[in-house]
Design an enzyme around this catalytic site. Sequence first.
Site, short mmCIF file in Angstrom:
data_model
loop_
_atom_site.label_atom_id
_atom_site.label_comp_id
_atom_site.label_asym_id
_atom_site.label_seq_id
_atom_site.Cartn_x
_atom_site.Cartn_y
_atom_site.Cartn_z
CG ASP A 18 -1.95 1.06 1.24
OD1 ASP A 18 -3.13 0.72 1.44
OD2 ASP A 18 -1.61 2.23 1.04
CG ASP A 114 -2.85 3.36 -2.41
OD1 ASP A 114 -3.89 2.70 -2.30
OD2 ASP A 114 -2.26 3.88 -1.45
CD GLU A 115 -5.50 -1.29 -0.29
OE1 GLU A 115 -5.94 -2.13 0.49
OE2 GLU A 115 -6.10 -0.23 -0.55
N1 DCP Z 1 -8.76 7.93 -1.49
C1 DCP Z 1 -9.91 8.66 -1.74
N2 DCP Z 1 -10.93 8.67 -0.82
C2 DCP Z 1 -10.81 7.97 0.34
C3 DCP Z 1 -9.66 7.21 0.60
C4 DCP Z 1 -8.64 7.24 -0.34
O1 DCP Z 1 -10.01 9.30 -2.80
N3 DCP Z 1 -11.80 7.99 1.23
C5 DCP Z 1 -7.64 7.97 -2.47
C6 DCP Z 1 -6.59 8.95 -2.06
C7 DCP Z 1 -5.48 8.12 -1.50
C8 DCP Z 1 -5.61 6.83 -2.27
O2 DCP Z 1 -7.01 6.70 -2.57
O3 DCP Z 1 -4.21 8.71 -1.67
C9 DCP Z 1 -5.13 5.63 -1.51
O4 DCP Z 1 -5.90 5.42 -0.33
P1 DCP Z 1 -5.28 4.91 1.03
O5 DCP Z 1 -6.44 4.55 1.89
O6 DCP Z 1 -4.24 3.88 0.78
O7 DCP Z 1 -4.64 6.21 1.66
P2 DCP Z 1 -3.23 6.86 1.41
O8 DCP Z 1 -2.40 6.10 0.46
O9 DCP Z 1 -3.48 8.29 1.01
O10 DCP Z 1 -2.58 6.88 2.84
P3 DCP Z 1 -1.92 5.68 3.67
O11 DCP Z 1 -0.48 6.04 3.84
O12 DCP Z 1 -2.64 5.66 4.98
O13 DCP Z 1 -2.12 4.43 2.85
MG MG Z 2 -2.16 4.06 0.69
#
Ligand code: DCP
Ligand code: MG
Length: 369
Positions: A18, A114-115
């Site tokens: 992730d 991203d995952e």
């Molecule tokens: N995303 C979104 N709305 C959400 C959650 C996420 O649009 N409610 C998008 C933005 C994030 C991406 O998806 O950058 C990936 O989600 P993640 O939950 O993996 O969050 P992040 O990568 O931003 O942070 P982390 O470091 O906690 O994984």
């Molecule tokens: Mg993420």
Amino acid sequence: MPFVPEAKLSHKKIIHIDMDAFYASVEQRDFPEYLGKAIVVGGSPEGRGGVVATASYEARKFGIKSAMPSKKAVQLCPDVLFVKPRFAVYKEVSTKIREIFRRYTDLIEPLSLDEAYLDVTNDKLDIGSAIDIAKQIKQAIKDELKLTASAGVSTNKFVAKIASDMNKPDGLTFIGPSSIEAFMEKLPVEKFFGVGKVTASKMKSQGLHTGFDLKQLTESELIKNFGKTGKFFYQIVRGIDNREVQPHRETKSLGAEDTFSHDLDTLEEMYEQLEKISSLVANRLQNHNLKGRTITLKLKFSDFKQLTRSQSFPELISEQDIIEQTAKSLLNELDMAGKKVRLLGISLSNFYQQERKAINTTYQPTLFD
Ligand code: DCP
Ligand code: MG
């Protein structure tokens, strides 16, 4: 050759990767003026504002999170910078990380841009150690894309996913077969799949705080108390999760849902939540470059009963306004007198055929759907 018990031989090697603060990290990488700054991607400080897609780690220190209304983000950190999302760039990075994964295995199941889950039981390069593979993947992402990812390594998907979140950012967490059960026993109930705030507080009021507590209940008690997820709880507290990594899963629907910290009993509250959820759904559709013809509203009530209502359109839909209006009108058609709502969700399905083949990810896959 040393004796290896058969059970050991059959262990899968699963990695969950992730990206860290994905959209925000890409923006900080490409625009150095954002480095070290509290930024959010998505939303806007003016007008209706919408919700934040994600926040940089600097912004998270103020308590800003994904899906938070922009207004709230500004309250928490008046200096926060709002950055417009560049979905095409995130999509491109996503393609590149999948190319890196493919050096090691073809069994890749993306969950979002991203995952992904990777099954590296038989990796292409014959490296053997899933930990080494995870290290190499993280390093390649750093060297080639100038971004960091966190990895969880275990023998099943559930534990690998929890592990990847444990040492963010830039983490690598291994939970081996001999420690899975002890790990699950210590795990707080909030971390279990499908446990929202309401279920968590219900569990706690029954004295269920951790996996250990859940393990004391029989399978039928768990099912009686927590519906179909109860069956999953029964297995996972024993370290069992036999779900395969599914490389060609098609997107059949894409959506968002939320379980509330208190049950909703007024239409106003429900409308307000539907506005938030439709903004998330519209974001995700854009994120995946998808449009669909069918909008589905899902409700779960305080007694765990659940229902869905759908409406289909002749044309392809992705606009937030239409999603929101349709969800509200589907809600209006229901008899809600005396009902308490603990979860609302909106999804789109019936995608354009070509897109459907191209994409193989749902945002938040549900186990039993
Ligand atoms: N995303 C979104 N709305 C959400 C959650 C996420 O649009 N409610 C998008 C933005 C994030 C991406 O998806 O950058 C990936 O989600 P993640 O939950 O993996 O969050 P992040 O990568 O931003 O942070 P982390 O470091 O906690 O994984
Ligand atoms: Mg993420």
